[in-house]
Each structure stands twice: as C-alpha cells, then as structure tokens.
Design an enzyme around this catalytic site. Structure first.
Site, PDB file in Angstrom:
ATOM      1  N   ASP A  69       0.873  -1.164   0.000  1.00  0.00           N
ATOM      2  CA  ASP A  69       0.000   0.000   0.000  1.00  0.00           C
ATOM      3  C   ASP A  69       0.906   1.209   0.000  1.00  0.00           C
ATOM      4  OD1 ASP A  69      -2.715   0.923  -0.100  1.00  0.00           O
ATOM      5  OD2 ASP A  69      -2.368   1.845   1.842  1.00  0.00           O
ATOM      6  N   SER A  70       0.663   2.089  -0.930  1.00  0.00           N
ATOM      7  CA  SER A  70       1.575   3.211  -1.079  1.00  0.00           C
ATOM      8  C   SER A  70       0.824   4.437  -1.553  1.00  0.00           C
ATOM      9  CB  SER A  70       2.695   2.858  -2.067  1.00  0.00           C
ATOM     10  OG  SER A  70       2.151   2.424  -3.294  1.00  0.00           O
ATOM     11  N   GLY A 152       0.894   6.703 -11.911  1.00  0.00           N
ATOM     12  CA  GLY A 152       0.401   7.460 -10.758  1.00  0.00           C
ATOM     13  C   GLY A 152       0.815   8.928 -10.831  1.00  0.00           C
ATOM     14  N   LYS A 174      14.628   5.185 -10.994  1.00  0.00           N
ATOM     15  CA  LYS A 174      13.497   5.004 -10.079  1.00  0.00           C
ATOM     16  C   LYS A 174      13.620   3.682  -9.323  1.00  0.00           C
ATOM     17  CE  LYS A 174       8.478   4.661  -9.791  1.00  0.00           C
ATOM     18  NZ  LYS A 174       7.188   4.591 -10.509  1.00  0.00           N
ATOM     19  N   HIS A 179      10.503   4.774  -3.072  1.00  0.00           N
ATOM     20  CA  HIS A 179       9.972   4.295  -1.804  1.00  0.00           C
ATOM     21  C   HIS A 179       9.736   2.793  -1.848  1.00  0.00           C
ATOM     22  CE1 HIS A 179       6.856   5.210  -4.636  1.00  0.00           C
ATOM     23  NE2 HIS A 179       5.900   4.712  -3.896  1.00  0.00           N
TER      24      HIS A 179
END
Length: 201
Positions: A69-70, A152, A174, A179
């Site tokens: 979940d981000s 996104g 990336k 993250h």
C-alpha cells in the site's frame, strides 16, 4: 512456497517482478479474478496487511502473499492524498484524474512546487508470520506534469537530489531510489528466510 502479489496494478506487478523475478504471480493468475478488498485501515501498513491477509486466507498455507500500500503525501495539503492516493479524485478514478486533482489543489493555492513524499508499506503474510516494512522517497510536487514514464503521480514528483520528475527519469533510476524499492530491499531477505525455513521442513 509460491510468491503472490496481492495487486492487480500492472505498474506495481512490473516493479515487483523486477525485484523478485517472474516466479512472482499476480492475484488474477492464481485466483482468476481480482477480489474486492475493503481497505479501511487508517494507515498504509494496516491497508497492506488487510490485502495480504485476505488473499492468504483464500490461497492457504503454501503461499507467501506480498501486499503493497503506497501513496503520496503533501504537507501543504495536510498530508493529502495519503492513503487515498489511488482514489483521490473518487472511486474508480484513473491515474490521470488523481494527478490532475492534485495539480488543481496546488494551482488553487498559487503554488508551483512544494515538498512531498511517497510512502510504501509492504506486508508479508505466510509461513506463520505477518510482517510489514516501509520505504520513503522525499522530494517535491510541481503544478505541471512532465514526462510519460512511471505511473500514478510520477509526472509531477521530483525526487530529492534531481531536477527531473519520475516521469522523465530513466526507470533504472526510479528502481534504485523509490519508496517501493527501499521497502522491497527490506522485504527480500525476509522472504528468503521464509523460503529457506519452508525448505528445511
């Protein structure tokens, strides 16, 4: 033990397969469908666990389920979109619609760029354990999308130390700084331990 990603998001599946290999299966490959999962926890870790537990319960004990979940948080907007990143413009909203809503919020405030950060929580459920690891990426969001890479909010996010958005940067960059890459780096050895533990049984 099979590895299953509790997500139907093609972008996430691609990133996770780059980390774990093609043996990582998606939900629809093992279930034939993408079940509706109500993500009603107040934070990323809770929602990742909800997804992982739901799929693990359906698949049984011989599977390690990975759930992510981000989202992106903007302090200027009191942390929004945060856990609502995937549905910021409403349920069923596209990546583009969510991005444009965030751009609109910046323009409303007359802000061209402002600090922001991505959070990724990865939950692992299987082999008798539940574990959550986190990764973060700090930078800024801008009020004009740039670049077509990633997915996104990537076209409006400039990572710390760079002058281009994730939509402009090479995917290999990336893959090192994101993250999710940081959280995957913590999850990988845990999965390895689980797999070796299972092999010794």
């Amino acid at each position: 033990m099979k590895l299953v990603l509790a997500s139907g998001n093609r972008g996430k599946l691609r990133e996770f397969r780059e980390a774990f290999g093609q043996e990582l299966l998606s939900m629809d490959e093992v279930l034939g469908e993408e079940p509706v999962i109500v993500e009603d926890a107040p934070d990323f870790a809770g929602n990742a666990l909800i997804k992982a537990r739901t799929i693990a319960e359906r698949l049984g004990p011989d599977v390690i389920v990975i759930a992510d979940d981000s989202g992106i948080s903007v302090p200027l907007l009191d942390g929004a979109p945060g856990i609502y990143s995937a549905r910021y413009a409403g349920e069923g909203a596209s990546d583009r619609e969510n991005l444009l809503k965030l751009v609109g919020e910046l323009k409303k405030r007359g802000v061209k760029r402002t600090p922001a950060y991505y959070t990724a929580a990865i939950a692992l459920v299987g082999g008798g354990i539940e574990q959550v690891v986190h990764g973060w990426m700090h930078g800024e969001v801008i009020d004009e999308p740039r670049g077509k890479k990633g997915f996104g909010y990537d076209p409006i996010f400039i990572p710390e130390g760079y002058d281009r958005t994730l939509g402009e940067l090479d995917e290999s960059i990336k893959a090192k700084i994101s993250h999710r890459a940081k959280a995957i780096g913590l999850a990988r050895p845990l999965i390895g331990l689980l797999q070796r533990k299972e092999e010794r049984r």
